[in-house]
Structure formats: structure tokens, C-alpha cells
Write an enzyme that holds these catalytic residues in place. Structure first.
Site, PDB file in Angstrom:
ATOM      1  N   GLY A 184       0.823  -1.210   0.000  1.00  9.11           N
ATOM      2  CA  GLY A 184       0.000   0.000   0.000  1.00  9.11           C
ATOM      3  C   GLY A 184       0.852   1.252   0.000  1.00  9.11           C
ATOM      4  CG  ASP A 185       3.144   2.572   3.359  1.00 13.23           C
ATOM      5  OD1 ASP A 185       2.388   3.546   3.435  1.00 13.23           O
ATOM      6  OD2 ASP A 185       3.398   1.842   4.330  1.00 13.23           O
ATOM      7  CG  LEU A 186       6.588  -0.457  -0.967  1.00 11.45           C
ATOM      8  CD1 LEU A 186       7.041  -1.894  -1.138  1.00 11.45           C
ATOM      9  CD2 LEU A 186       7.779   0.461  -0.800  1.00 11.45           C
TER      10      LEU A 186
END
Length: 414
Positions: A184-186
Site C-alpha cells: 500500500g505504501d510502495l
């Protein structure tokens, strides 16, 4: 005064594709810092701005380079390399003014606070665009800047859960499994870079700056491949499928004499090549499995295709299989991260780079997958210590004199 950035040029060791672009990185932990780091790798001047009393929490994340009592986070180093370090306490009026003075000379600002935080601090997009109409204001958040869910707190797993990806991952008959990295962050970081560079192109063509709004949940949903159209067209809800593809076969993990390999021979061309390589030419014309659509059928695949592949692979090692077929069909040994790092092919692509932290030692970290022929990325750089370049940034970017900088330090603003 116009910024000179002599210090960043020395750090970078050359000019990159984004040379001359100034980025204020106000983000923390991963999504925002990674987006800003990609821009730094590509030549932008990136200034990492932290609260002196509450710095980026990832400075405390393992693993650590250490030298006696001194420690430095390898996690922080990997996602903040090549950035200048500046501290500002935005709870002070003077601190907000420092940021505004920097914004006058900036092209991009990146933040990943909960929506509304920058506005509460008095430095939201509407305020800053009034100072610099060409500013690109990139915001990364869990649910985005708009919508009924926008104010909800979120982490990576929030996005994996709300975006549907978690429900698809794992094995049938078992609880869903989180994807093993912070996807999700990446993914949000990568979409943020794309949006930011698109907005920069608009400015370069004579347009104004704009807000770039990227949500982790949106980013995850955009990574679910065919799951959305499977649902909207056929009403089919994606379920965990383990190491197998939802419908492409053969395409998955297969055992061999000393481990596992990934093999994909699903198209008619690849199937024909595989059968010839492994000495089963009769399977090419077998009427039950002679077309891709037939091999996609689960019953046919389990009864005829998979046993044939097992007979090809079971008595051969990973190395034997790669040497026999790796240059012809997609067949790759399943490697650990350590094996991937140490693979000569990884070094050939400069995908493990090394930064010298002096007495702390060298930090080996992943490189930059974007390869530019004329303006290559610069990646073997250290990350900033907290507030390391405060004096230089305020002098060369904001145009402050030594007395002003000293007064700001004494009052705890920077």
C-alpha cells in the site's frame, strides 16, 4: 536570491534528469519518503523537513549501523538517501514563515499527513499556492483528500484490507494473508511520483502548479489486476489462489529436486517450446490440451498438465532447469532475498548499491530500477542526519543571513 545548491551538487556527484527541481519533503516513514527519494535519485534537490522535537519515526526502525553508542537506521538510510536535512517547528509562527520562504523557491512539496493536518498548521495547499502559484503539492494519504473516509487514519495494511488485496491473497480454505511487503505504501509512492512528474510537465509547459492527491487504498485497488472487471462483468469475487494465477495455467510454483521454480508455459507458443525442450512432443497435439483455453480448465490442468510438468521438473535441480529452459521460456528458480542480492545479475543492473557512513560502516541497499541512458540515477548516497543541512538550506535556499539563522536556532524554531 537564486538558489545555488553547491552542496547538493557535491553530494550527487553529477547532474540528473531532474537537476534544478527543488523538492520539500515533509513526509514520514515510507510512502512519502520513498516518492521523494526517487526524485532525489533522478537529480532533484530534496530537502527533508522534520520537527526537531518529533522527527521521522523511521529513524528508530531496524536494522542499525552502529559504532559504539552511535546508531543509524538502515531503514531510514534506504528511503532518504541523497536528501538534505532541515528541522522546522511548525507550531511557531516563525517556523511557518521559514517554510513559506522555502516554498517561494520550491517546485514540489510532498507530505503524507492525515488530510487536514497541513491546513491546521496553517500551511495547506491554498495558503502555499498563494505564495508560489507554480508549486506542486503532492499529498499521500490512506483514503485520499476527498470522500467520506478521508479523515480516517491508515497504515499499509489498512489499504490492503480496504482495497480488496488482502482478501485475494493466501490459499483457498485458509484465512486471507497480508501481502508480505508494504504494498500500500510502495504503490502509493510510485503513483505519487508519476502524478508529480506529470504535474511538473504541466508547469514546464506554462501551466500552474496543482495538488496531486494519491490514496493508498486507491493505489492498492489499481493493483488487483482483473479482479475489478471479473466482478463488474461476471459478478465473480476474487478469492485466494495461493501460488497459482486466478485463471492462467500453467503459471505458478513447481517443485524440483532441490527447491522450487516459477514456470509459465501457458500460451500455445510457450507450451510448444516447453514440450519440445522437455521431450514431450506428443503433448503439443494432444486434443485435450492442445490449446491455451483447454489448458486453463482446472480439471484438465490438474489431470493432464500438472502431472506432466511435475515429471519434467521433479528429477532436475533449479540450476539444471534454468540452464535447459531459462533462456527459452519463463522459468526461474525461487530465491531468497539473500540469494537475489548476491546474484551476479543483480550487480550487473546496479540494483544493490553501497553508501559509506564512515565509522558506522557501509550500508548496502536496493538501487534505482529506472535506468536512464543519458542522465543516470545517483543512488550510492548517505541519508541526512537530523537537521544536518539546516544552515546551508536556510542560507542558500531561503536567503537568510547568519544572524537570522542563529536567532531561529536559539528560539527553537529550527
Amino acid at each position: 536570491m537564486e538558489p545555488t545548491y553547491e552542496f547538493i551538487r557535491e553530494m550527487a556527484g553529477g547532474e540528473g534528469a531532474l537537476d534544478g527541481v527543488t523538492v520539500l519533503d515533509m513526509s514520514r516513514v515510507l510512502a512519502g519518503p520513498y516518492a521523494a527519494e526517487i526524485l532525489a535519485d533522478l537529480g532533484a534537490t530534496v530537502i527533508k523537513i522534520e520537527n526537531p522535537a518529533d522527527p521521522d519515526v523511521s529513524r528508530g526502525f531496524p536494522p542499525y549501523l552502529s559504532d559504539g553508542d552511535e546508531e543509524f537506521s538502515g531503514y531510514y538510510g534506504q528511503y532518504n538517501r541523497g536528501k538534505l536535512g532541515l528541522t522546522i517547528d511548525l507550531s511557531h509562527d516563525e517556523g511557518r514563515q521559514v517554510l513559506k520562504d522555502l516554498v517561494r523557491h520550491a517546485d514540489i512539496l510532498i507530505e503524507n499527513f492525515r488530510p487536514g493536518t497541513m491546513e491546521k498548521l496553517g500551511v495547506g495547499y491554498e495558503v502555499l499556492r498563494g505564495i508560489n502559484p507554480q508549486l506542486i503539492f503532492t499529498s499521500i494519504s490512506g483514503y485520499g483528500q476527498t470522500g467520506s473516509r478521508s479523515r480516517r487514519p491508515a497504515f499499509d495494511s489498512t489499504a490492503q484490507a480496504a482495497g480488496g488485496l488482502w482478501s485475494m491473497n493466501g490459499y483457498q480454505g485458509m484465512p486471507p494473508a497480508r501481502v508480505g511487503v508494504t504494498i500500500g505504501d510502495l504503490s502509493a509512492a510510485l503513483f505519487a511520483v508519476i502524478g508529480t512528474i506529470a504535474a511538473l510537465r504541466h508547469v514546464e509547459k506554462g501551466g500552474t502548479g496543482q495538488a496531486v492527491d494519491v490514496a493508498q487504498v486507491d493505489s492498492v485497488l489499481a493493483l488487483t489486476e482483473t479482479a475489478v472487471v471479473d466482478y463488474t462483468v461476471d459478478g465473480k469475487v476474487a478469492e485466494p489462489s495461493g501460488n497459482d494465477h486466478a485463471w492462467v495455467r500453467p503459471y505458478g510454483l513447481f517443485g524440483c529436486a532441490d527447491g522450487q521454480v516459477f514456470f509459465a508455459g501457458y500460451t500455445d507458443k510457450l507450451w510448444k517450446a516447453s514440450c519440445e525442450l522437455f521431450g514431450s512432443p506428443e503433448a503439443i497435439t494432444d486434443p485435450e490440451i492442445d490449446t491455451m483455453r483447454k489448458r486453463f480448465d482446472v480439471e484438465v490442468y490438474e489431470r493432464k498438465v500438472k502431472p506432466l510438468i511435475d515429471s519434467w521438473f521433479g528429477h532436475r535441480t533449479q540450476r539444471e532447469l534454468e540452464e535447459l529452459a531459462g533462456d527459452v521460456v519463463p522459468l526461474t528458480a525461487l530465491r531468497t532475498v539473500g540469494e537475489a542480492v548476491d546474484d551476479p545479475g543483480t550487480a550487473e543492473r546496479d540494483m544493490v548499491v553501497e553508501a559509506d557512513y564512515g565509522g558506522l560502516g557501509n550500508l548496502r541497499m536496493f538501487g534505482q530500477p529506472i535506468k536512464l541512458s543519458e542522465t543516470p540515477a545517483v543512488t550510492n548516497r548517505v541519508a541526512n542526519r537530523l537537521g544536518e543541512h539546516t544552515d546551508a538550506v536556510l542560507a542558500e535556499v531561503a536567503g537568510y543571513d547568519a544572524k537570522t539563522i542563529e536567532d531561529l536556532k536559539e528560539s527553537g524554531v529550527v
